[in-house]
Design a protein around this motif. Structure first.
Motif, PDB file in Angstrom:
ATOM      1  N   ASP A  56       0.822  -1.210   0.000  1.00 17.04           N
ATOM      2  CA  ASP A  56       0.000   0.000   0.000  1.00 17.04           C
ATOM      3  C   ASP A  56       0.855   1.259   0.000  1.00 17.04           C
ATOM      4  OD1 ASP A  56      -2.262  -1.482  -0.073  1.00 17.04           O
ATOM      5  OD2 ASP A  56      -2.944  -1.034   1.951  1.00 17.04           O
ATOM      6  N   SER A  57       1.847   1.294   0.887  1.00 16.39           N
ATOM      7  CA  SER A  57       2.648   2.519   1.015  1.00 16.39           C
ATOM      8  C   SER A  57       3.453   2.793  -0.258  1.00 16.39           C
ATOM      9  CB  SER A  57       3.592   2.405   2.217  1.00 16.39           C
ATOM     10  OG  SER A  57       4.436   1.272   2.100  1.00 16.39           O
ATOM     11  N   THR A  58       3.944   1.739  -0.898  1.00 18.95           N
ATOM     12  CA  THR A  58       4.703   1.940  -2.143  1.00 18.95           C
ATOM     13  C   THR A  58       3.816   2.497  -3.250  1.00 18.95           C
ATOM     14  OG1 THR A  58       6.190   0.111  -1.564  1.00 18.95           O
ATOM     15  CG2 THR A  58       6.123   0.792  -3.874  1.00 18.95           C
ATOM     16  N   ALA A  59       2.633   1.927  -3.410  1.00 16.18           N
ATOM     17  CA  ALA A  59       1.716   2.405  -4.452  1.00 16.18           C
ATOM     18  C   ALA A  59       1.262   3.835  -4.171  1.00 16.18           C
ATOM     19  CB  ALA A  59       0.515   1.473  -4.546  1.00 16.18           C
ATOM     20  N   ILE A  60       0.947   4.134  -2.911  1.00 21.38           N
ATOM     21  CA  ILE A  60       0.490   5.488  -2.573  1.00 21.38           C
ATOM     22  C   ILE A  60       1.591   6.512  -2.800  1.00 21.38           C
ATOM     23  CG2 ILE A  60      -0.213   6.950  -0.641  1.00 21.38           C
ATOM     24  CD1 ILE A  60      -1.760   4.556   0.466  1.00 21.38           C
ATOM     25  N   PRO A  83      -2.727   4.511 -13.423  1.00 25.36           N
ATOM     26  CA  PRO A  83      -3.854   3.618 -13.178  1.00 25.36           C
ATOM     27  C   PRO A  83      -3.445   2.240 -12.656  1.00 25.36           C
ATOM     28  CG  PRO A  83      -4.062   4.675 -15.329  1.00 25.36           C
ATOM     29  CD  PRO A  83      -2.690   4.952 -14.832  1.00 25.36           C
ATOM     30  N   PHE A  84      -2.234   1.787 -13.019  1.00 23.63           N
ATOM     31  CA  PHE A  84      -1.771   0.490 -12.527  1.00 23.63           C
ATOM     32  C   PHE A  84      -1.613   0.508 -11.002  1.00 23.63           C
ATOM     33  CE2 PHE A  84      -0.508   0.399 -16.957  1.00 23.63           C
ATOM     34  CZ  PHE A  84      -0.791  -0.898 -17.324  1.00 23.63           C
ATOM     35  N   LEU A  85      -1.234   1.667 -10.490  1.00 18.90           N
ATOM     36  CA  LEU A  85      -1.063   1.779  -9.038  1.00 18.90           C
ATOM     37  C   LEU A  85      -2.410   1.671  -8.326  1.00 18.90           C
ATOM     38  CD1 LEU A  85       1.598   4.618  -9.122  1.00 18.90           C
ATOM     39  CD2 LEU A  85       1.990   2.193  -8.650  1.00 18.90           C
ATOM     40  N   ILE A 140      -7.660   5.336 -19.667  1.00  9.66           N
ATOM     41  CA  ILE A 140      -9.001   5.363 -19.080  1.00  9.66           C
ATOM     42  C   ILE A 140      -9.482   3.943 -18.775  1.00  9.66           C
ATOM     43  CG2 ILE A 140     -11.414   5.942 -19.529  1.00  9.66           C
ATOM     44  CD1 ILE A 140     -10.431   8.331 -21.170  1.00  9.66           C
ATOM     45  N   SER A 141      -9.186   3.017 -19.679  1.00  6.16           N
ATOM     46  CA  SER A 141      -9.577   1.629 -19.459  1.00  6.16           C
ATOM     47  C   SER A 141      -8.898   1.057 -18.216  1.00  6.16           C
ATOM     48  CB  SER A 141      -9.219   0.796 -20.694  1.00  6.16           C
ATOM     49  OG  SER A 141      -9.604  -0.549 -20.511  1.00  6.16           O
ATOM     50  N   MET A 142      -7.610   1.319 -18.047  1.00  7.36           N
ATOM     51  CA  MET A 142      -6.901   0.853 -16.850  1.00  7.36           C
ATOM     52  C   MET A 142      -7.388   1.579 -15.607  1.00  7.36           C
ATOM     53  SD  MET A 142      -4.941  -1.656 -17.230  1.00  7.36           S
ATOM     54  CE  MET A 142      -4.453  -1.506 -15.534  1.00  7.36           C
ATOM     55  N   PHE A 143      -7.761   2.848 -15.769  1.00  7.39           N
ATOM     56  CA  PHE A 143      -8.278   3.612 -14.634  1.00  7.39           C
ATOM     57  C   PHE A 143      -9.575   2.981 -14.118  1.00  7.39           C
ATOM     58  CE2 PHE A 143     -11.066   6.944 -12.977  1.00  7.39           C
ATOM     59  CZ  PHE A 143     -10.267   7.490 -11.990  1.00  7.39           C
ATOM     60  N   VAL A 144     -10.467   2.612 -15.032  1.00  7.95           N
ATOM     61  CA  VAL A 144     -11.724   1.965 -14.630  1.00  7.95           C
ATOM     62  C   VAL A 144     -11.442   0.631 -13.948  1.00  7.95           C
ATOM     63  CG1 VAL A 144     -13.868   0.946 -15.478  1.00  7.95           C
ATOM     64  CG2 VAL A 144     -13.064   3.120 -16.411  1.00  7.95           C
ATOM     65  N   ALA A 145     -10.507  -0.144 -14.515  1.00  6.98           N
ATOM     66  CA  ALA A 145     -10.150  -1.438 -13.918  1.00  6.98           C
ATOM     67  C   ALA A 145      -9.590  -1.260 -12.510  1.00  6.98           C
ATOM     68  CB  ALA A 145      -9.143  -2.162 -14.801  1.00  6.98           C
ATOM     69  N   GLY A 146      -8.693  -0.273 -12.350  1.00  9.98           N
ATOM     70  CA  GLY A 146      -8.118  -0.023 -11.033  1.00  9.98           C
ATOM     71  C   GLY A 146      -9.137   0.485 -10.043  1.00  9.98           C
TER      72      GLY A 146
END
Length: 574
Positions: A56-60, A83-85, A140-146
């Motif tokens: 969590d901390s790495t992604a944030i 978006p991958f994060l 946008i597609s990855m954003f929706v998935a994330g």
């Protein structure tokens, strides 16, 4: 010069290392997140805990860095990783919470979700709007998935809260017996798979115990007629309980409560479809521009993230489809007409490791004895350091607790037999009482029925079960040790050993795992009792000790769990 070179390296490639680290942590959690279901290794718990927190901390941190630091034209593809994060913050399906406290803090995670979603949306708007239509659509597609993946995790944390579990099964019990009639009763010759499906159908019973809830009449009738038939083989009884506890683990620490609903199942497809769509659009974008203007390392990392995310989502979906939760859903009465799907899933499940193997009890029984702790040597280096550092409670839980060690005289199987013998006795009398319309007394009161059946429901025994649960555990733990100590005429037997193990186990739960006890428990009664016994033992002289570094190191490493080595000292306290 060296420091300047490191700073330049970090400024140039730091974000790349952080994104890859975030992805590596997701792979680690997916591979090892469920191991603690059957392992109590301290090293494993620490490693998993660090990975859970770092994920969590790495992604944030990385997402925040992307939103505030402008990218050079050469590295403008880096913004595509935002978006991958979000997808990484959604986490794998097999670990959403490390401890029950994580479930209680689901609102805090929801607030974090809001902030991180806004940060990712800002990065896409600022840096990806002018990068071409295909790359923007891929983002946008990855954003929706994330976003869906992250919301799924927050939802799972909320469902894993005890209050949510209590509400989830309160009702008329209409689905409680909604299982294929071929598995109505536990019987000889049932496979472990059939027992597991039966455990699914009776799962509300397990949840009612841990949430300290009152069963409905329909649930009570099922307990009486289905769950405890007299002819049940003892091995099947224990297997079903072990599997029910494993299902509860799924509800508390994984996304099972979300993804194994009909709506959660379909929502679970969105991250996979979004990732697949983003992969296709990204490939078209790269082919269309022939990679001009993009850093080759950035392109490679983007492919690693896309392919890795796609593989992880496929693995996750396969686990969901081939899980026993899905098989149980297809076995329910209102799922008729879907037998063909079950016939497709069943052969595929046989190619995998049997699901029942990971749901059976590993055989460890935690042990903690109040008198063993009180008669400790206060001059031990560990106790002395813990007192100086104000970490007494942590040290007591860690150092003076252990696991039951089977011997040639008394094994885990012997313990099961003794417990089952008493349960069968209570079952007979419970059925007798239920015929007098007094079912609730027989099964829903804490020990009162057992004491009355033994002719002991008076005096000390009566009030000891009508107090707070933690006080009742302390009273009966002390009474058990006192009775065994004073009954010199009673020869040690398997029943006595079983009573000792269970008494120490209840103390272990009270001190180390209070969340496993029904209702809310407090630490104060235990602390007051310890202080009283500690004062009584403080008058006893401490042994003289010499300075020996090897002995001190052994004291720090060795776990001083209750093993009966200080029984003579216990007698002085009793």
């Amino acid at each position: 010069m060296a420091a300047g070179g490191l700073m330049h390296l970090w400024n140039q490639w730091g974000i790349h290392m952080m994104v890859l680290s975030s992805f590596a942590l997701q792979v680690f959690l997916l591979a090892f997140g469920g191991i603690r279901r059957r392992s109590s290794s301290a090293m494993l718990r620490i490693t998993l805990w660090l990975a859970y927190l770092l994920a969590d901390s790495t992604a944030i941190y990385t997402l925040g860095h992307l939103s505030v630091v402008s990218r050079s034209r050469e590295h403008r593809l880096v913004a595509f990783w935002a978006p991958f994060l979000l997808l990484h913050l959604g986490g794998p399906d097999n670990i959403t919470a490390y401890a029950l406290e994580d479930n209680r803090l689901w609102l805090r995670h929801l607030q974090t979700l809001t902030v991180q979603v806004l940060a990712a949306a800002y990065v896409i708007y600022k840096y990806m709007a002018g990068s071409g239509t295909l790359l923007l659509l891929a983002s946008i597609s990855m954003f929706v998935a994330g976003l869906v993946k992250y919301c799924e995790r927050i939802w799972a944390l909320k469902c894993g809260n005890m209050s949510s579990i209590r509400v989830s099964f309160e009702g008329d019990g209409s689905d409680f017996k909604d299982y294929d009639q071929d598995g109505k009763l536990l019987r000889e010759g049932m496979s472990k798979g059939q027992v597991l499906l039966r455990a699914h159908s009776q799962f509300d019973l397990c949840k009612s115990v841990f949430t300290d809830s009152v069963l409905t009449r329909k649930h009570q009738d099922t307990v009486l007629h289905d769950v405890l038939p007299l002819a049940q083989p003892e091995t099947i009884q224990y297997e079903m309980v072990e599997m029910e506890l494993s299902l509860l683990y799924d509800n508390l620490y994984t996304k099972a409560a979300v993804i194994h609903t009909w709506y959660g199942f379909y929502i679970h497809f969105i991250p996979l479809l979004g990732t697949a769509t983003a992969s296709l659009l990204f490939q078209l974008s790269i082919n269309g521009s022939r990679g001009y203007g993009y850093n080759s390392v950035d392109v490679i990392i983007s492919y690693v993230l896309l392919v890795g995310a796609l593989v992880l989502e496929v693995i996750s979906l396969c686990r969901v489809v081939l899980s026993t939760w899905t098989c149980w859903s297809l076995n329910r009465r209102h799922s008729r007409g879907r037998e063909w799907l079950l016939r497709v899933i069943a052969p595929l499940r046989r190619l995998m490791r049997p699901a029942t193997s990971k749901r059976l009890w590993a055989g460890s029984i935690g042990q903690h004895n109040l008198f063993h702790w009180c008669t400790r040597d206060r001059n031990e280096i560990g106790s002395w350091l813990a007192k100086k550092m104000g970490m007494n409670d942590w040290w007591n839980k860690l150092h003076f607790s252990g696991n039951f060690s089977p011997t040639s005289f008394f094994s885990t199987e012997d313990l099961k037999e003794e417990v089952l013998r008493m349960l069968m006795r209570l079952q007979c009398d419970g059925i007798y009482i239920s015929q007098r319309n007094n079912f609730i007394l027989g099964f829903n009161t804490r020990g009162s029925f057992t004491l009355e059946m033994m002719g002991m429901y008076k005096g000390l025994a009566k009030w000891s079960v009508n107090v707070d649960f933690e006080v009742s555990i302390l009273v009966w733990h002390i009474a058990t040790e006192a009775y065994i100590c004073w009954s010199k005429a009673a020869r040690p037997g398997k029943l006595v050993e079983a009573i000792k193990v269970l008494s120490n186990y209840m103390m272990f739960l009270l001190l180390v795992k209070p969340d496993m006890l029904p209702g809310r428990t407090t630490y104060k009664p235990y602390q007051r009792t310890c202080n009283t016994l500690d004062l009584l033992w403080s008058d006893q002289p401490s042994p003289n000790r010499s300075w020996n570094p090897f002995r001190m190191l052994k004291e720090l490493i060795h776990q001083d769990g209750p093993d009966g080595s200080r029984v003579q000292q216990w007698e002085k306290l009793l």
